[in-house]
Scaffold this active site. Structure first.
Site, PDB file in Angstrom:
ATOM      1  N   TRP A 132     -20.051  -8.850 -24.850  1.00 57.92           N
ATOM      2  CA  TRP A 132     -21.252  -9.417 -24.223  1.00 57.92           C
ATOM      3  C   TRP A 132     -22.407  -8.434 -24.088  1.00 57.92           C
ATOM      4  O   TRP A 132     -23.379  -8.707 -23.374  1.00 57.92           O
ATOM      5  CB  TRP A 132     -20.923 -10.090 -22.892  1.00 57.92           C
ATOM      6  CG  TRP A 132     -20.041  -9.322 -21.954  1.00 57.92           C
ATOM      7  CD1 TRP A 132     -18.686  -9.369 -21.904  1.00 57.92           C
ATOM      8  CD2 TRP A 132     -20.439  -8.410 -20.912  1.00 57.92           C
ATOM      9  NE1 TRP A 132     -18.214  -8.542 -20.900  1.00 57.92           N
ATOM     10  CE2 TRP A 132     -19.265  -7.942 -20.286  1.00 57.92           C
ATOM     11  CE3 TRP A 132     -21.681  -7.944 -20.467  1.00 57.92           C
ATOM     12  CZ2 TRP A 132     -19.290  -7.037 -19.227  1.00 57.92           C
ATOM     13  CZ3 TRP A 132     -21.703  -7.045 -19.412  1.00 57.92           C
ATOM     14  CH2 TRP A 132     -20.520  -6.596 -18.810  1.00 57.92           C
TER      15      TRP A 132
ATOM     16  N   ASP B   3     -13.720  -3.124 -18.308  1.00 56.24           N
ATOM     17  CA  ASP B   3     -14.390  -3.484 -19.569  1.00 56.24           C
ATOM     18  C   ASP B   3     -14.594  -2.253 -20.452  1.00 56.24           C
ATOM     19  O   ASP B   3     -14.155  -1.152 -20.123  1.00 56.24           O
ATOM     20  CB  ASP B   3     -15.764  -4.131 -19.314  1.00 56.24           C
ATOM     21  CG  ASP B   3     -15.667  -5.523 -18.725  1.00 56.24           C
ATOM     22  OD1 ASP B   3     -14.995  -6.371 -19.324  1.00 56.24           O
ATOM     23  OD2 ASP B   3     -16.271  -5.752 -17.660  1.00 56.24           O
TER      24      ASP B   3
ATOM     25  N   ARG C 126     -30.009 -11.517 -21.834  1.00 59.23           N
ATOM     26  CA  ARG C 126     -30.549 -10.160 -21.922  1.00 59.23           C
ATOM     27  C   ARG C 126     -31.655  -9.989 -22.936  1.00 59.23           C
ATOM     28  O   ARG C 126     -32.138  -8.871 -23.132  1.00 59.23           O
ATOM     29  CB  ARG C 126     -29.406  -9.163 -22.159  1.00 59.23           C
ATOM     30  CG  ARG C 126     -28.374  -9.290 -21.062  1.00 59.23           C
ATOM     31  CD  ARG C 126     -27.466  -8.147 -20.835  1.00 59.23           C
ATOM     32  NE  ARG C 126     -26.608  -8.542 -19.726  1.00 59.23           N
ATOM     33  CZ  ARG C 126     -25.486  -9.249 -19.871  1.00 59.23           C
ATOM     34  NH1 ARG C 126     -25.039  -9.573 -21.065  1.00 59.23           N
ATOM     35  NH2 ARG C 126     -24.799  -9.614 -18.816  1.00 59.23           N
TER      36      ARG C 126
ATOM     37  N   ASP D 155     -10.693  -4.319 -14.379  1.00 65.67           N
ATOM     38  CA  ASP D 155     -11.885  -5.011 -14.874  1.00 65.67           C
ATOM     39  C   ASP D 155     -12.969  -4.005 -15.273  1.00 65.67           C
ATOM     40  O   ASP D 155     -14.153  -4.241 -15.088  1.00 65.67           O
ATOM     41  CB  ASP D 155     -12.435  -6.000 -13.819  1.00 65.67           C
ATOM     42  CG  ASP D 155     -13.510  -6.914 -14.389  1.00 65.67           C
ATOM     43  OD1 ASP D 155     -13.648  -6.982 -15.626  1.00 65.67           O
ATOM     44  OD2 ASP D 155     -14.231  -7.550 -13.589  1.00 65.67           O
TER      45      ASP D 155
ATOM     46  N   GLU E  82     -12.962 -13.662 -18.190  1.00 64.93           N
ATOM     47  CA  GLU E  82     -12.441 -14.061 -16.869  1.00 64.93           C
ATOM     48  C   GLU E  82     -11.792 -15.440 -16.947  1.00 64.93           C
ATOM     49  O   GLU E  82     -11.288 -15.960 -15.963  1.00 64.93           O
ATOM     50  CB  GLU E  82     -13.573 -14.075 -15.834  1.00 64.93           C
ATOM     51  CG  GLU E  82     -13.791 -12.730 -15.168  1.00 64.93           C
ATOM     52  CD  GLU E  82     -14.176 -11.619 -16.139  1.00 64.93           C
ATOM     53  OE1 GLU E  82     -15.124 -11.819 -16.909  1.00 64.93           O
ATOM     54  OE2 GLU E  82     -13.522 -10.570 -16.136  1.00 64.93           O
TER      55      GLU E  82
ATOM     56  N   THR F 141     -24.404 -14.248 -23.099  1.00 58.08           N
ATOM     57  CA  THR F 141     -25.462 -13.649 -22.275  1.00 58.08           C
ATOM     58  C   THR F 141     -26.228 -12.579 -23.039  1.00 58.08           C
ATOM     59  O   THR F 141     -27.264 -12.117 -22.576  1.00 58.08           O
ATOM     60  CB  THR F 141     -24.836 -12.969 -21.041  1.00 58.08           C
ATOM     61  OG1 THR F 141     -23.813 -12.057 -21.472  1.00 58.08           O
ATOM     62  CG2 THR F 141     -24.219 -13.977 -20.093  1.00 58.08           C
TER      63      THR F 141
ATOM     64  N   SER G 214     -19.015 -14.119 -24.081  1.00 58.24           N
ATOM     65  CA  SER G 214     -18.576 -13.732 -22.745  1.00 58.24           C
ATOM     66  C   SER G 214     -17.446 -14.685 -22.354  1.00 58.24           C
ATOM     67  O   SER G 214     -17.324 -15.752 -22.929  1.00 58.24           O
ATOM     68  CB  SER G 214     -19.714 -13.889 -21.733  1.00 58.24           C
ATOM     69  OG  SER G 214     -20.881 -13.242 -22.170  1.00 58.24           O
ATOM     70  N   GLY G 215     -16.651 -14.299 -21.353  1.00 57.99           N
ATOM     71  CA  GLY G 215     -15.678 -15.261 -20.835  1.00 57.99           C
ATOM     72  C   GLY G 215     -14.265 -14.746 -20.639  1.00 57.99           C
ATOM     73  O   GLY G 215     -13.337 -15.537 -20.466  1.00 57.99           O
TER      74      GLY G 215
ATOM     75  N   ASN H  78     -12.757  -6.627 -20.828  1.00 57.40           N
ATOM     76  CA  ASN H  78     -11.437  -6.486 -20.215  1.00 57.40           C
ATOM     77  C   ASN H  78     -10.411  -7.423 -20.849  1.00 57.40           C
ATOM     78  O   ASN H  78     -10.762  -8.469 -21.368  1.00 57.40           O
ATOM     79  CB  ASN H  78     -11.531  -6.776 -18.715  1.00 57.40           C
ATOM     80  CG  ASN H  78     -11.993  -8.193 -18.439  1.00 57.40           C
ATOM     81  OD1 ASN H  78     -13.183  -8.465 -18.471  1.00 57.40           O
ATOM     82  ND2 ASN H  78     -11.069  -9.108 -18.196  1.00 57.40           N
TER      83      ASN H  78
END
Ligand code: CU
Lengths: 192, 586
Positions: free
Chosen positions: B285, B348, B173, B346, B235, B217, B232-233, B303
């Site tokens: 993120w 977030d 970004r 999800d 998931e 990111t 991030s991560g 999340n």
């Protein structure tokens, strides 16, 4: 008595053939290790068993399925730089080896030679800072210095024509882990 | 045949075998040619100048604090610490925007294989300092460009393993710029400080573990002598954290985990026994906003893990799907507000927290993926106002007091719930114009089929505990909201979701890109569409405005991609792109 001598002689002959062959063709014999046999995946074996031409140009496919040009581990020198030789053999449109293994993150020096009288090649390598480009005219030698700082795999390629698609797409595998201070503060956990 | 003869034939056989082996070995021996060819930087074979003027040396914390005082520049991710994405430049206005046209384009169609071939996207917010633009792209690329002509000045590539774990897309970004350096995060969770003059690395730190599923990111944010980033991560069942590094040396000053340990405040919102909290998610993120008077950073958190199977993590699961107000000096938490307690959708909580002062109150405005528009008192995290900002919303109700009553939760059989996992608004940011006193919000109207599918945690494997498949009928709008009432003032509807950040300008204009490639300019007061330009690929980025030699520019990275499957699966086939387009009046 005479029969026992014959049997023993035959056994001795087989054993010595095996022993000498093991010295001359160590790669084949290493494949017979239980740890390797245990991992033999029938689907992978099928690839070369039923399509023996996938590692030759213009037979089973148009080109050669990439990453079938063998594997070599880069060796670390006293200066901490890992080194490996890679060549483009005659008339095959492949890299030998096609898979370069770096035992850890760091600097890798690739010594390249183009032994291929059919065509000039070039190499493009991944590297922190910028991608590294090396021209490789027929019967020439070149060198690339690359830095890779994270475990995982990366690709390298010959950007001439569609040599990559024909088989000149190689991989660099970097082993190891991220630095300890970057890891998560949590208990050991199962890996798949 | 006697034993002697037999032995002789064995000997002969062995010799032949040996000879054959030597022959094979010889034929494989490499030929020796003189070493004539040396590897070169690919960028040295381009039109890149090789260096940029040393303008970034003068950018420091004090200048970023007063970013609004230099509207010719875009000094930090949101344009200023308050997250308003507002440029006071007014040369391009409602009266002349119809004459806006391309000034230059920077194209970056790279070749080769990259992680997430189908998901790379050009999402950056370019930073502009005194005529130089710094931008990042997917897969570890960073650039410096002449902001007036688009000429490439330098480029930097951080190599990203093809097998890097990415939940959603190979994206970045944007950079942060300060003290003569350009700070960039990479998909494999490295933070690199580049020399802003030549793009060469000054220092580097690894702040995430790729084997655990961590990646990065976001654009870093510089506060005081620190550069602050998050991972991030969630998931992959990571443990979300925020890290601060010394600008000059790269030394890590603090790390803060977003999931409390047993005994810490919030620790009681996780099961006491078992490993749930160690895989609890709560990533960070999206870049934080910052209030220098209160000396607080406002970070959104992601999340909880697993996303959809809440049975393994009974409790509110703090501090996931929340905003946390933290002290930049040591990462200590001052207050928190959880947008979605025990998140099962999800949703977030990463979406930006925009800081506005209204009627003498210091407020924080947040358009959450859960479809609600929250206004908090940012001194203490008290709720001021909450109201839905999308039409399709049935997962649950949040009453004016902030009480959350879930109505529909994922099941083993599958159930349709609105909004879908991309939310009523994705990460792509809203804008606030202090001139019109309105918020401009890119919104998504979508629902998804949510299904629970329990899985055992395995390091590095996706850890969703189910799935959410966005249903085919989805659209969107740009909506203007009045924060003093929470009411919608205007709406511009689109047959596709609006999933690009909005930019508001002093010319009473609002810019927003469409998935199908159009860049639009609206009248900020009425929502009337005044200008449109087809850029050729979808928008999922952060447009900015700046000026050079008195001429105002609008810059927008264009390149469709990212987590399209989630936020707009009806646009998966939109042409990909890789262009940074800049517009100006003739
Ligand atoms: Cu070639």
């Amino acid at each position: 008595m005479r029969r026992r001598v014959v049997v023993l002689a035959v056994l001795a002959a087989i054993l010595s053939v095996v022993a000498v062959a093991a010295v001359i063709f160590p790669d084949y014999f290493r494949l017979l290790r239980p740890s390797v046999l245990k991992q033999l995946d029938p689907r992978v074996v099928k690839l070369v068993n039923e399509l023996p031409g996938v590692d030759r140009q213009n037979q089973e496919l148009l080109g050669r399925l990439f990453a079938l040009g063998g594997l070599a581990e880069a060796k670390e020198g006293p200066d901490g730089v890992m080194r490996v030789d890679v060549r483009a053999p005659k008339g095959e449109l492949i890299w030998e080896p096609a898979i370069i293994v770096m035992p850890r993150s760091g600097e890798l020096e690739v010594d390249l030679s183009n032994d291929d009288p059919y065509v000039h090649h070039a190499a493009i390598f991944p590297s922190n800072g910028d991608k590294q480009f090396v021209m490789l005219p027929i019967h020439s030698r070149g060198r690339a210095r690359v830095t890779l700082d994270s475990p995982g795999y990366y690709w390298f390629d010959c950007p001439v024509g569609n040599h990559g698609g024909r088989g000149m797409l190689g991989l660099i595998l970097v082993r190891g882990d991220v630095p300890a201070e970057a890891r998560l503060d949590r208990p050991e956990q199962p890996r798949p | 045949m006697g034993p002697d003869r037999r032995r002789r034939s064995v000997r002969v056989g062995l010799c032949l075998l040996l000879a054959a082996g030597v022959l094979v070995a010889c034929s494989e021996e490499r030929r020796d040619y003189p070493l004539t060819e040396q590897g070169r930087d690919l960028g040295s074979l381009s039109g890149a100048a090789g260096s940029a003027p040393p303008v970034a040396a003068g950018v420091n914390f004090e200048r970023i604090l007063r970013a609004r005082a230099e509207p010719q520049n875009w000094l930090t991710y949101y344009g200023a610490y308050d997250g308003q994405r507002y440029s006071s430049l007014d040369q391009i206005s409602t009266g002349n925007v119809r004459d806006l046209r391309p000034a230059w384009t920077f194209q970056f169609g790279e070749f080769g294989i990259k992680a997430g071939e189908a998901t790379y996207s050009f999402e950056a917010a370019p930073i502009v300092v005194d005529g130089v633009m710094y931008a990042t792209a997917w897969d570890g690329w960073a650039f410096a460009l002449n902001a007036e002509t688009g000429q490439e000045l330098w480029r930097y590539k951080h190599e990203i393993p093809v097998d890097t774990p990415l939940c959603c897309g190979n994206v970045n970004r944007g950079p942060a710029v300060a003290n003569g350096k350009v700070f960039v995060t990479t998909p494999n969770a490295h933070l690199v400080a580049l020399d802003a003059v030549n793009g060469r690395p000054v220092w580097k730190q690894v702040f995430g573990d790729v084997r655990a599923g961590e990646s990065a990111t976001l654009a870093p944010v510089v506060v005081k002598n620190l550069v602050v980033v998050g991972t991030s991560g969630a998931e992959f069942g990571i443990l979300g954290h925020i890290d601060a590094y010394d600008l000059e040396t790269g030394r890590r000053v603090w790390r803060r985990y977003n999931i409390p340990k047993p005994g810490e405040p919030g620790g009681e919102t996780w099961p006491e026994k078992g490993e749930a909290r160690n895989r609890g998610g709560g990533s960070a993120w999206i870049t934080a906003t910052y209030d220098p008077e209160l000396d607080l950073m406002y970070w959104g958190t992601g999340n909880p893990s697993p996303d959809f199977d809440g049975s393994v993590r009974p409790g509110a699961n703090l501090y996931t799907s929340s905003v946390v107000a933290i002290d930049p000096d040591d990462g200590a938490q001052r207050w928190h507000y959880q947008w979605t307690p025990h998140d099962l959708w999800d949703y977030d909580g990463n979406n930006e927290n925009i800081l506005v002062d209204l009627d003498g109150r210091k407020l924080l405005a947040h358009f959450d993926k859960n479809g609600y528009f929250f206004v908090l008192d940012r001194t203490n995290g008290q709720l001021v106002r909450v109201a839905p900002f999308v039409e399709r919303l049935d997962w649950g109700e949040i009453d004016p007091s902030g009480k959350v009553s879930p109505r529909k939760v994922p099941t083993r059989e599958g159930v349709d719930i609105c909004p879908g996992p991309a939310g009523g608004k994705e990460w792509t940011h809203a804008a606030y114009s202090p001139k019109t006193r309105l918020f401009y919000v890119p919104t998504i109207e979508s629902c998804a089929n949510y299904r629970v599918e329990p899985v055992e945690f395995k390091e590095g494997l996706p850890y969703y505990g189910g799935e959410a498949n966005t249903l085919p009928d989805h659209w969107g709008a740009v909506r203007a909201f009045d924060p003093s009432t929470g009411r919608e003032v205007w709406e511009w509807r689109n047959d596709k979701p609006m999933v690009a950040s909005v930019l508001a300008t002093g010319g009473d204009l609002v810019f927003a890109g469409e998935p199908t490639g159009e860049l639009n300019a609206y009248n900020a007061r009425s929502g009337e569409l005044l200008w449109q330009h087809q850029t050729g690929s979808g928008h999922h980025s952060n447009p900015v405005s700046y000026s050079v030699k008195g001429k105002q520019y609008i810059a927008v990275p264009v390149g469709w991609g990212g987590w399209v499957k989630g936020f707009a699966p009806g646009t998966l086939g939109v042409p990909r792109g890789a262009a940074l387009m800049v517009f100006a009046l003739p």
